[in-house]
Design a protein around this motif. Structure first.
Motif: not given
Lengths: 102, 174
Positions: A8, A44-46, A48
């Motif tokens: 991610l 967002l990815l960071n 999560v």
């Protein structure tokens, strides 16, 4: 084989780079906006990926939801600005809007 | 899981490359669509099921449609496909590449690794909803107000100002 949080994080890094390139080099306003969306997606990815390290703590997902809402609001306002720009100047090229240039 | 991750990563990389190459705005939007779907897949893989569904709904259902709508409306009667110019791609690539290299070095470095992620049990919907209504209630309410105000503001800004005369200052100076 990278672990899932690493995957991610790497994906978010690539998204950040692509978003930066789009924002800096594309002159159509909507293309630059797509770059901004990529930047928010990287965040967002960071979040999560980071929240995977702390299962049971909901700060990360809640902050991700906040970013989702802010992205929606930002897209709505930015497209309203693009439409207004087009109505006033008949262009959506960011390099043609230089009336504030010194 | 690793096969799914590899497929998702491959799709993600391909679409990201297409996003950097494409000049046609419609192609850009299609590549963005695939990138967003792959990102939602990564969320689902990480066990954030609600976030994956919300991501698809907000980005694909809302923002992508809005972007395409913006391209359509702001074109007038120009012939040909909607294309974007590219200015100084090398400088942009340089800055982007530097940022990616730096962050990549950080992430592949000495990060404290988790002791072991427990497998996801069931849906995150219930705990997330309870957190949203319990501890993060103020955040939730503020977000709803922010979204409402931003949408009202967007509708106000985007309206066609028929009342204003055309020969405003910048028209006169052109």
């Amino acid at each position: 084989m990278p672990t899932l949080p690493d995957l991610l994080f790497y994906a978010s890094t690539l998204l950040l780079g692509a978003g930066l390139v789009l924002v800096m080099s594309r002159s159509h306003a909507v293309a630059a906006l797509i770059g901004v969306e990529l930047l928010l997606n990287a965040a967002l990815l960071n979040l999560v990926g980071g929240s995977l390290r702390h299962p049971g703590v909901w700060d990360g997902p809640i902050l991700a939801l906040c970013i989702l809402v802010v992205a929606a609001a930002e897209a709505a306002v930015a497209l309203a600005l693009v439409l207004n720009l087009y109505h006033q100047r008949q262009t959506t090229n960011l390099h043609d809007t230089t009336s504030l240039k010194g | 899981m690793s096969i799914v991750a590899a497929v998702l990563g491959g799709v993600f990389l391909l679409a990201l490359g297409g996003l950097l190459i494409a000049r046609n705005l419609v192609y850009l939007a299609v590549h963005l669509f695939v990138v967003l779907l792959a990102t939602a897949g990564l969320f689902a893989l990480a066990g954030a099921d609600f976030l994956a569904v919300a991501h698809v709904m907000v980005y694909v259902g809302g923002i992508l449609v809005l972007l395409l709508f913006g391209v359509l409306v702001s074109r007038g009667r120009l012939p040909g496909p909607p294309r974007t110019e590219v200015r100084q791609p090398l400088a942009a690539m340089l800055v982007g590449g530097l940022v990616v290299t730096g962050l990549w070095a950080v992430f592949s470095g000495e990060l404290p690794q988790p002791v072991g992620i427990p497998p996801v049990q069931g849906s995150t919907l219930k705990p997330l909803g309870e957190a949203l209504i319990g501890r993060y209630l103020l955040v939730f309410e503020l977000l709803s107000m922010l979204l409402l105000l931003a949408l009202i503001g967007a509708a106000y800004v985007a309206r066609r100002a028929a009342v204003t005369p055309r020969n405003t200052l910048h028209d006169a100076k052109r």
